[in-house]
Scaffold this motif. Structure first.
Motif, short mmCIF file in Angstrom:
data_model
loop_
_atom_site.label_atom_id
_atom_site.label_comp_id
_atom_site.label_asym_id
_atom_site.label_seq_id
_atom_site.Cartn_x
_atom_site.Cartn_y
_atom_site.Cartn_z
N ILE A 160 0.88 -1.17 0.00
CA ILE A 160 0.00 0.00 0.00
C ILE A 160 0.92 1.22 0.00
O ILE A 160 1.67 1.44 0.95
N THR A 265 -3.56 -1.09 -8.55
CA THR A 265 -4.63 -0.11 -8.63
C THR A 265 -4.11 1.26 -8.20
O THR A 265 -3.38 1.37 -7.20
N ALA A 320 -10.96 3.48 -0.47
CA ALA A 320 -9.77 2.62 -0.43
C ALA A 320 -9.99 1.43 0.50
O ALA A 320 -9.48 0.33 0.24
N GLU A 323 -11.87 -1.05 -1.44
CA GLU A 323 -10.99 -1.62 -2.47
C GLU A 323 -10.03 -2.63 -1.86
O GLU A 323 -9.78 -3.70 -2.45
N LEU A 324 -9.50 -2.33 -0.70
CA LEU A 324 -8.56 -3.24 -0.05
C LEU A 324 -9.24 -4.56 0.32
O LEU A 324 -8.63 -5.64 0.20
N LEU A 327 -9.46 -6.48 -2.88
CA LEU A 327 -8.15 -6.96 -3.31
C LEU A 327 -7.67 -8.11 -2.43
O LEU A 327 -7.09 -9.09 -2.92
N LEU A 336 -1.80 -1.31 -4.00
CA LEU A 336 -2.76 -0.22 -4.03
C LEU A 336 -2.01 1.09 -3.78
O LEU A 336 -1.42 1.28 -2.72
#
Length: 609
Positions: A160, A265, A320, A323-324, A327, A336
């Motif tokens: 990240i 991403t 986010a 999204e995490l 993922l 990310l």
């Protein structure tokens, strides 16, 4: 006598119009230069050149309107005032030309003063001198990732990477290595102290990376930290606005992680197109771009929602998190990458959760808000199952360009970009490191547990190793000086073709012209074609036209256009050669130079009825 009077009248009108144009341009330049330096206090010539040639799509609309308010409107008002004086002078039969002449002199002098000030502040003379001097510093010290063996751990770690807009170590208090009396980023300070910023044994004093030439604006910073190179293109060959490929010859961390099977991403709250970010991250790592436009497409925000540059960081961190989780549910390791925007100059964007701890100092309040939001986001990540195998890198992109936030900082204080590595696979040495943001490239891989042959990539050094950084080896002054000069390797890696038609056209080295197709004369079967308003015609050897009627161009014929005494080129296309077929005829006109190079001038449609 009457003719002389008319000539004098037209001469006066022409002189007045030309004078008004000169005054308008001069006044607008003066206001524009002042606005530019009020807005970008630390503007570098490298950044100015890049943004003058990069796409402006996605620019903050408020900044555009600010330019209109600060520069365009005052220019219009001044010109209106001068016009009123001229009209008043005419009615009173006073010599209005004195008003115009005085305005021309004053505006030109003001423009000259402004341009001179800009020349000195941007050190344009030094920039041009550097562009004329070739340095081999990059050529000698660049380590091509293709030539290095990279060994990933058996279990690949997630990454990240958070780019924090304009975040510096400067904003901490002096006790913790900052330059302020009060620490406006307390949470970020603690994160750096409890994790790794390569401050060595003195881990209470924040350490960060130097932002070098070519990395002092957002795209330059993101490029430098992920490729280990400055985003410096020579002014005579900067075709970032025309080329389809963004440094196609380099290998970046995105390329490396993509080859290693990572899902990647990029999430940002602004338009990714601005500054070339979309091109760069899609071409180097095939990142999934989830920006402001994507948020609208997905229904995260409404079509008419826009604050600041798009949407605020509070939303970015919420998106986010979702999204995490997606993922982490996948089978691939992920990268990310986030870019915040609330702390962008001027004064930042105070969202609804921003504190007012620092009174009317809006930028300090926004910085404090960013510090708190990042800390909460990191703490949330640390509570997730995937955290155990995830490394977090937090880095400011570049020092702030805010006009007054750091004006009281001591000139002897060294301003650095905020940096910290959280949950890294490697342990750092006990000594304090001196490094630049170029070092983030190999260091991030090192934090993921990647073994790097020689511990160097690009112009960067893996800070988890004992290998010297370039700035430790050569010193900051020498490296800065050399990076400002022209590099043949940079031009090669950028794949700049100095003979490309797009670049030559922008430099005024390609012939151009306008095409007109006349009415068909059925008596002579002639379709007139003329090329006029021709520019850069010194090298033209001939002008030809491709003419066809059939859609598949099966009847295409080439026709020569002789040059006329007035400099135009023209011909009559004989439709008899096309068996008098009626309908539309396509005409493409080309100029051929003395070297045999062909350039497209334009096209037209002729109607034969």
């Amino acid at each position: 006598m009457e003719k002389n009077t008319k000539d004098k009248k037209w001469l006066k009108i022409t002189g007045a119009v030309c004078s008004f144009i000169v005054i308008t341009v001069a006044v607008l330049i003066c206001f524009s230069i002042k606005w530019m330096f009020d807005t970008w206090t630390n503007l570098s010539m490298e950044e100015l050149v890049y943004h003058l040639t990069a796409p402006l799509e996605g620019t903050n609309e408020e900044m555009i309107w600010q330019y209109v308010r600060v520069c365009v409107l005052p220019t219009i008002l001044i010109m209106a005032g001068i016009s009123a004086l001229v009209v008043f002078g005419c009615k009173k039969e006073k010599p209005y030309w004195r008003v115009i002449a005085g305005a021309v002199v004053i505006s030109v002098l003001a423009q000259t003063y402004s341009v001179y000030g800009a020349w000195k502040k941007l050190d344009i003379g030094g920039y041009m001198a550097n562009q004329g001097e070739v340095s081999t510093f990059i050529d000698d010290n660049y380590v091509d990732p293709r030539s290095v063996e990279l060994t990933f751990p058996e279990q690949k770690r997630n990454l990240i990477y958070i780019f924090l807009e304009s975040m510096e170590t400067t904003y901490a208090d002096t006790e913790n290595g900052g330059a302020f009396e009060k620490n406006v980023i307390p949470e970020l300070t603690t994160l750096a102290q409890e994790n790794e910023d390569f401050s060595g044994k003195d881990d209470t004093t924040l350490n960060g990376g130097y932002s070098m030439p070519g990395t002092t604006w957002t795209m330059g910073a993101m490029f430098g930290q992920t490729s280990g190179l400055p985003l410096n293109i020579s002014i005579d060959a900067n075709d970032m606005d025309t080329q389809d490929n963004f440094f196609p010859e380099i290998i970046t961390i995105g390329d490396i992680l993509e080859s290693a099977g990572y899902s990647q991403t990029l999430m940002i709250g602004s338009d990714a197109t601005f500054g070339g970010r979309r091109n760069y991250f899609t071409q180097h790592g095939n990142y999934n771009i989830k920006d402001y436009n994507y948020a609208i497409e997905q229904g995260w925000i409404s079509e008419d929602y826009k604050v600041w540059w798009g949407y605020e960081d509070r939303k970015l961190f919420d998106y986010a998190k979702e999204e995490l989780q997606n993922l982490a549910a996948g089978s691939e390791p992920f990268n990310l990458t986030l870019l915040t925007v609330d702390t962008h100059f001027e004064d930042g964007y105070p969202c609804e959760i921003c504190p007012t701890t620092y009174g009317d100092n809006q930028y300090a309040n926004v910085m404090a808000c960013s510090s708190k939001q990042v800390d909460e986001f990191v703490k949330w990540i640390q509570q997730q199952d995937f955290y155990e195998n995830t490394t977090i890198v937090i880095s400011g992109d570049h020092p702030t360009m805010d006009s007054d936030f750091c004006e009281d900082v001591d000139e002897d204080y060294t301003r650095k970009v905020y940096t910290t590595y959280i949950n890294a696979e490697e342990d750092a040495l006990s000594s304090r490191r001196v490094y630049t943001t170029f070092d983030n490239f190999p260091t991030t891989l090192g934090a993921l547990g990647v073994q790097i042959e020689g511990d160097r990539l690009g112009l960067g050094t893996n800070l988890f190793s004992s290998t010297q950084t370039l700035v430790e080896r050569y010193g900051i002054d020498m490296e800065e000086s050399e990076l400002k000069k022209k590099s043949e390797l940079i031009d090669k890696l950028a794949d700049i073709d100095e003979n490309s038609e797009e670049l030559l056209l922008r430099q005024g080295k390609v012939p151009t012209g306008e095409i007109a197709v006349g009415e068909y004369d059925y008596h002579t079967a002639a379709l007139p074609v003329i090329v006029y308003n021709i520019a850069n015609d010194d090298s033209i050897a001939s002008v030809t036209a491709a003419v066809w009627h059939n859609e598949d161009q099966s009847d295409l014929q080439w026709v020569e256009l002789p040059q006329n005494e007035d400099g135009t080129y023209s011909t009559n296309v004989n439709i008899a050669n096309f068996d008098f077929v009626l309908g539309e005829y396509h005409i493409h006109v080309y100029a051929v130079n003395t070297d045999g190079q062909q350039y497209f001038l334009g096209e037209g449609i002729g109607s034969v009825q």
